[in-house]
Design an enzyme around this catalytic site. Structure first.
Site, PDB file in Angstrom:
ATOM      1  N   ARG A 112       0.846  -1.198   0.000  1.00 46.59           N
ATOM      2  CA  ARG A 112       0.000   0.000   0.000  1.00 46.59           C
ATOM      3  C   ARG A 112       0.877   1.242   0.000  1.00 46.59           C
ATOM      4  O   ARG A 112       2.010   1.214   0.479  1.00 46.59           O
ATOM      5  CB  ARG A 112      -0.924   0.013   1.206  1.00 46.59           C
ATOM      6  CG  ARG A 112      -0.275   0.013   2.589  1.00 46.59           C
ATOM      7  CD  ARG A 112       0.169   1.359   3.103  1.00 46.59           C
ATOM      8  NE  ARG A 112       0.464   1.348   4.531  1.00 46.59           N
ATOM      9  CZ  ARG A 112       1.235   2.240   5.119  1.00 46.59           C
ATOM     10  NH1 ARG A 112       1.846   3.178   4.416  1.00 46.59           N
ATOM     11  NH2 ARG A 112       1.454   2.185   6.425  1.00 46.59           N
ATOM     12  N   GLU A 211      -6.320   7.273   7.924  1.00 44.39           N
ATOM     13  CA  GLU A 211      -5.169   8.034   8.442  1.00 44.39           C
ATOM     14  C   GLU A 211      -4.631   9.002   7.392  1.00 44.39           C
ATOM     15  O   GLU A 211      -4.184  10.107   7.706  1.00 44.39           O
ATOM     16  CB  GLU A 211      -4.079   7.058   8.891  1.00 44.39           C
ATOM     17  CG  GLU A 211      -2.858   7.737   9.437  1.00 44.39           C
ATOM     18  CD  GLU A 211      -1.855   6.753   9.996  1.00 44.39           C
ATOM     19  OE1 GLU A 211      -2.246   5.732  10.582  1.00 44.39           O
ATOM     20  OE2 GLU A 211      -0.648   7.019   9.848  1.00 44.39           O
ATOM     21  N   ARG A 215      -5.325   5.574   0.823  1.00 45.47           N
ATOM     22  CA  ARG A 215      -4.395   4.465   0.973  1.00 45.47           C
ATOM     23  C   ARG A 215      -4.687   3.600  -0.247  1.00 45.47           C
ATOM     24  O   ARG A 215      -5.789   3.039  -0.360  1.00 45.47           O
ATOM     25  CB  ARG A 215      -4.644   3.684   2.263  1.00 45.47           C
ATOM     26  CG  ARG A 215      -4.126   4.382   3.522  1.00 45.47           C
ATOM     27  CD  ARG A 215      -2.607   4.264   3.613  1.00 45.47           C
ATOM     28  NE  ARG A 215      -2.036   5.062   4.687  1.00 45.47           N
ATOM     29  CZ  ARG A 215      -1.747   4.605   5.900  1.00 45.47           C
ATOM     30  NH1 ARG A 215      -2.017   3.358   6.222  1.00 45.47           N
ATOM     31  NH2 ARG A 215      -1.184   5.384   6.795  1.00 45.47           N
ATOM     32  N   CYS A 257       1.464  10.817   9.399  1.00 46.41           N
ATOM     33  CA  CYS A 257       2.402  10.239  10.369  1.00 46.41           C
ATOM     34  C   CYS A 257       3.807  10.257   9.770  1.00 46.41           C
ATOM     35  O   CYS A 257       3.994   9.839   8.628  1.00 46.41           O
ATOM     36  CB  CYS A 257       1.996   8.801  10.703  1.00 46.41           C
ATOM     37  SG  CYS A 257       3.143   7.951  11.813  1.00 46.41           S
ATOM     38  N   THR A 259       6.230   8.384  10.049  1.00 49.65           N
ATOM     39  CA  THR A 259       6.770   7.075   9.644  1.00 49.65           C
ATOM     40  C   THR A 259       6.459   6.769   8.184  1.00 49.65           C
ATOM     41  O   THR A 259       7.108   5.924   7.577  1.00 49.65           O
ATOM     42  CB  THR A 259       6.189   5.905  10.471  1.00 49.65           C
ATOM     43  OG1 THR A 259       4.774   5.830  10.240  1.00 49.65           O
ATOM     44  CG2 THR A 259       6.450   6.072  11.938  1.00 49.65           C
ATOM     45  N   ARG A 266       4.116   0.579   2.403  1.00 47.40           N
ATOM     46  CA  ARG A 266       4.333  -0.580   3.272  1.00 47.40           C
ATOM     47  C   ARG A 266       4.040  -1.822   2.437  1.00 47.40           C
ATOM     48  O   ARG A 266       2.928  -2.033   1.974  1.00 47.40           O
ATOM     49  CB  ARG A 266       3.430  -0.541   4.501  1.00 47.40           C
ATOM     50  CG  ARG A 266       3.864  -1.576   5.569  1.00 47.40           C
ATOM     51  CD  ARG A 266       3.144  -1.381   6.881  1.00 47.40           C
ATOM     52  NE  ARG A 266       1.873  -2.046   6.921  1.00 47.40           N
ATOM     53  CZ  ARG A 266       1.666  -3.314   7.288  1.00 47.40           C
ATOM     54  NH1 ARG A 266       2.693  -4.073   7.661  1.00 47.40           N
ATOM     55  NH2 ARG A 266       0.457  -3.850   7.291  1.00 47.40           N
ATOM     56  N   ARG A 295       4.440  -7.408  12.447  1.00 40.42           N
ATOM     57  CA  ARG A 295       3.129  -7.077  13.009  1.00 40.42           C
ATOM     58  C   ARG A 295       2.310  -8.354  13.139  1.00 40.42           C
ATOM     59  O   ARG A 295       2.652  -9.381  12.565  1.00 40.42           O
ATOM     60  CB  ARG A 295       2.357  -6.106  12.094  1.00 40.42           C
ATOM     61  CG  ARG A 295       2.986  -4.734  11.983  1.00 40.42           C
ATOM     62  CD  ARG A 295       2.119  -3.756  11.170  1.00 40.42           C
ATOM     63  NE  ARG A 295       2.773  -2.451  11.090  1.00 40.42           N
ATOM     64  CZ  ARG A 295       2.237  -1.374  10.536  1.00 40.42           C
ATOM     65  NH1 ARG A 295       1.025  -1.416  10.003  1.00 40.42           N
ATOM     66  NH2 ARG A 295       2.890  -0.218  10.524  1.00 40.42           N
ATOM     67  N   GLU A 300      -1.632  -3.385  12.462  1.00 37.84           N
ATOM     68  CA  GLU A 300      -0.819  -2.766  13.492  1.00 37.84           C
ATOM     69  C   GLU A 300      -1.457  -2.971  14.871  1.00 37.84           C
ATOM     70  O   GLU A 300      -2.673  -2.900  15.005  1.00 37.84           O
ATOM     71  CB  GLU A 300      -0.759  -1.274  13.172  1.00 37.84           C
ATOM     72  CG  GLU A 300       0.325  -0.574  13.915  1.00 37.84           C
ATOM     73  CD  GLU A 300       0.482   0.847  13.396  1.00 37.84           C
ATOM     74  OE1 GLU A 300      -0.499   1.390  12.850  1.00 37.84           O
ATOM     75  OE2 GLU A 300       1.574   1.387  13.555  1.00 37.84           O
TER      76      GLU A 300
HETATM   77  P1  ADP Z   1      -1.455  -0.303   6.984  1.00 33.57           P
HETATM   78  O1  ADP Z   1      -0.731  -1.360   6.263  1.00 33.57           O
HETATM   79  O2  ADP Z   1      -2.452   0.271   6.072  1.00 33.57           O
HETATM   80  O3  ADP Z   1      -0.517   0.647   7.579  1.00 33.57           O
HETATM   81  P2  ADP Z   1      -2.434  -2.167   9.074  1.00 33.57           P
HETATM   82  O4  ADP Z   1      -1.144  -2.701   9.594  1.00 33.57           O
HETATM   83  O5  ADP Z   1      -3.448  -1.811  10.105  1.00 33.57           O
HETATM   84  O6  ADP Z   1      -2.290  -0.851   8.217  1.00 33.57           O
HETATM   85  O7  ADP Z   1      -3.042  -3.222   8.069  1.00 33.57           O
HETATM   86  C1  ADP Z   1      -4.259  -2.974   7.434  1.00 33.57           C
HETATM   87  C2  ADP Z   1      -4.957  -4.241   7.045  1.00 33.57           C
HETATM   88  O8  ADP Z   1      -4.231  -4.894   6.033  1.00 33.57           O
HETATM   89  C3  ADP Z   1      -5.102  -5.249   8.191  1.00 33.57           C
HETATM   90  O9  ADP Z   1      -6.349  -5.867   8.098  1.00 33.57           O
HETATM   91  C4  ADP Z   1      -4.020  -6.241   7.884  1.00 33.57           C
HETATM   92  O10 ADP Z   1      -4.293  -7.529   8.408  1.00 33.57           O
HETATM   93  C5  ADP Z   1      -4.051  -6.255   6.382  1.00 33.57           C
HETATM   94  N1  ADP Z   1      -2.810  -6.745   5.793  1.00 33.57           N
HETATM   95  C6  ADP Z   1      -1.585  -6.223   5.891  1.00 33.57           C
HETATM   96  N2  ADP Z   1      -0.683  -6.952   5.225  1.00 33.57           N
HETATM   97  C7  ADP Z   1      -1.366  -7.967   4.651  1.00 33.57           C
HETATM   98  C8  ADP Z   1      -1.002  -9.077   3.831  1.00 33.57           C
HETATM   99  N3  ADP Z   1       0.249  -9.270   3.409  1.00 33.57           N
HETATM  100  N4  ADP Z   1      -1.994  -9.929   3.456  1.00 33.57           N
HETATM  101  C9  ADP Z   1      -3.271  -9.736   3.837  1.00 33.57           C
HETATM  102  N5  ADP Z   1      -3.665  -8.727   4.614  1.00 33.57           N
HETATM  103  C10 ADP Z   1      -2.738  -7.851   5.014  1.00 33.57           C
HETATM  104  N1  ARG Z   2       0.973   6.791  16.459  1.00 32.08           N
HETATM  105  C1  ARG Z   2       1.203   5.395  16.601  1.00 32.08           C
HETATM  106  C2  ARG Z   2       2.442   5.194  17.458  1.00 32.08           C
HETATM  107  O1  ARG Z   2       3.171   6.125  17.625  1.00 32.08           O
HETATM  108  C3  ARG Z   2       1.377   4.702  15.266  1.00 32.08           C
HETATM  109  C4  ARG Z   2       2.635   5.065  14.505  1.00 32.08           C
HETATM  110  C5  ARG Z   2       2.907   4.342  13.217  1.00 32.08           C
HETATM  111  N2  ARG Z   2       1.729   3.817  12.613  1.00 32.08           N
HETATM  112  C6  ARG Z   2       0.860   4.478  11.883  1.00 32.08           C
HETATM  113  N3  ARG Z   2      -0.230   3.860  11.521  1.00 32.08           N
HETATM  114  N4  ARG Z   2       1.088   5.686  11.470  1.00 32.08           N
HETATM  115  O2  ARG Z   2       2.677   4.107  17.946  1.00 32.08           O
END
Ligand code: ADP
Ligand code: ARG
Length: 343
Positions: A112, A211, A215, A257, A259, A266, A295, A300
């Site tokens: 993403r 966020e 995305r 953010c 990061t 990501r 993760r 997250e």
């Molecule tokens: P983001 O990647 O958008 O920063 P999250 O870590 O919250 O946020 O992930 C968002 C969603 O994407 C969650 O439901 C997570 O389980 C799913 N996800 C992330 N990576 C994968 C993957 N490789 N395969 C399937 N689902 C994924």
């Molecule tokens: N604000 C949260 C922290 O500091 C998340 C930081 C990174 N993740 C994010 N989705 N931006 O732990």
């Protein structure tokens, strides 16, 4: 405006770099959208377990509050205030043959990027009217996509609880009520202005006004990382023909953010490594070597289930998109090799 009361529990980069001196030098400043240093740090102050703990209200936050943001950006990304960001979205430059053609380890792959609309405040400082306007522009733009990217926009407002829960459970949709986003001001007027676009196969998706304002997501079962990257870069190219995203030469794509700055990318796999994960120290050491983050499988701040983890690139700024995916790919190749050796 008072200097926040930090406790032993506050371990974030925000708490580390918001010294009293830095706070005093910034406390009378405001961005064009009225964002202050208190707004920037509120999420980390209210959530002591934050890792970063800071959100920008607009692109200008990164310059107005540079004495605070620069060291955080440097520590997280290893990127200094004099560095220049570089982009490479060309899939031909990615060396990533499916590392798991028999589907033994990689459950799914997802890449993403975050994007925000040029000349608009970021989510933490946006007004309801501006957010609604973005939803309108983005959903209209998405509805003009053709071919395999063609799909439908589903606003969160009016979506049934069952549909919403099923989309979250299947990893397609963002969660509701995230306390980090809540205290960053990112959940105001929820669920209005938010939604999800996806094609029929749910391999191309766009989250609207979570966020970040967009995305853009490409995902599918299995480990064909290059195919996932190629679909994503095609989609980004199509959207960029119709919309201008917030970007600058130093920080790359601007996100709320710190990061996510730079590539805002990501790239992750859900991967089963139960044997290796029994030795967490070893597992973490391999991930650290390849600049990877671990993760749980519901995103997250979630936990692993059945030895399946979400492994993704940690660096996003000062490296190109191709390098972000290459970091993940190289790490995954090693993780599979080690897991096999433990069998
Ligand atoms: P983001 O990647 O958008 O920063 P999250 O870590 O919250 O946020 O992930 C968002 C969603 O994407 C969650 O439901 C997570 O389980 C799913 N996800 C992330 N990576 C994968 C993957 N490789 N395969 C399937 N689902 C994924
Ligand atoms: N604000 C949260 C922290 O500091 C998340 C930081 C990174 N993740 C994010 N989705 N931006 O732990």
């Amino acid at each position: 405006m008072e200097y926040p009361k930090f406790t032993q529990e506050h371990k974030s980069l925000m708490a580390k770099y918001l010294t009293k001196d830095v706070f005093d030098s910034l406390k009378d400043k405001k961005t064009v959208n009225g964002f202050t240093i208190s707004d920037v740090v509120n999420s980390g102050v209210q959530n002591p377990d934050s890792g970063i703990g800071a959100y920008a209200g607009d692109e200008e936050s990164y310059t107005t509050f540079a004495p605070f943001f620069d060291p955080i950006i440097e520590e997280y990304h290893g990127f200094t205030k004099n560095d220049k960001h570089q982009s490479d979205l060309n899939p031909d430059n990615l060396d990533a043959k499916n590392p798991d053609p028999d589907n033994k380890f990689i459950v799914s792959t997802r890449i993403r990027v975050g994007r925000n609309v040029d000349n608009m405040p970021l989510g933490p400082a946006i007004t309801k009217e501006q957010r609604d306007e973005i939803e309108k522009v983005v959903s209209t733009t998405l509805s003009s996509l053709e071919g395999s990217l063609k799909g439908k926009y589903f606003p969160l407002d009016g979506m049934s609880k069952e549909d919403q829960d099923a989309l979250i459970k299947d990893h397609f949709l963002f969660k509701e009520g995230d306390r980090f986003l809540e205290t960053a001001g990112l959940n105001r007027n929820w669920p209005l202005g938010r939604g999800i676009y996806h094609n029929t196969e749910k391999t191309f998706l766009v989250w609207v006004n979570e966020e970040d304002q967009l995305r853009i997501i490409s995902m599918q079962q299995g480990g064909d990382i290059k195919e996932v990257f190629t679909r994503l870069t095609t989609a980004i190219g199509e959207l960029e023909k119709k919309m201008k995203f917030s970007f600058n030469e130093h920080l790359g794509y601007i996100t709320s953010c710190p990061t996510n700055l730079g590539t805002a990318m990501r790239a992750s796999v859900h991967i089963a490594v139960p044997k290796l994960a029994a030795d967490m120290e070893k597992f973490k050491a391999i991930c650290d070597k390849h600049h990877l983050q671990i993760r749980g499988i519901h995103g997250e701040h979630s936990e692993s289930e059945g030895g399946v983890y979400d492994i993704s690139n940690k660096r996003r700024l000062g490296v190109t998109e191709v390098q972000c995916v290459q970091d993940m790919y190289d790490g995954v190749v090693e993780l599979i090799k080690v897991e096999k050796s433990l069998a």
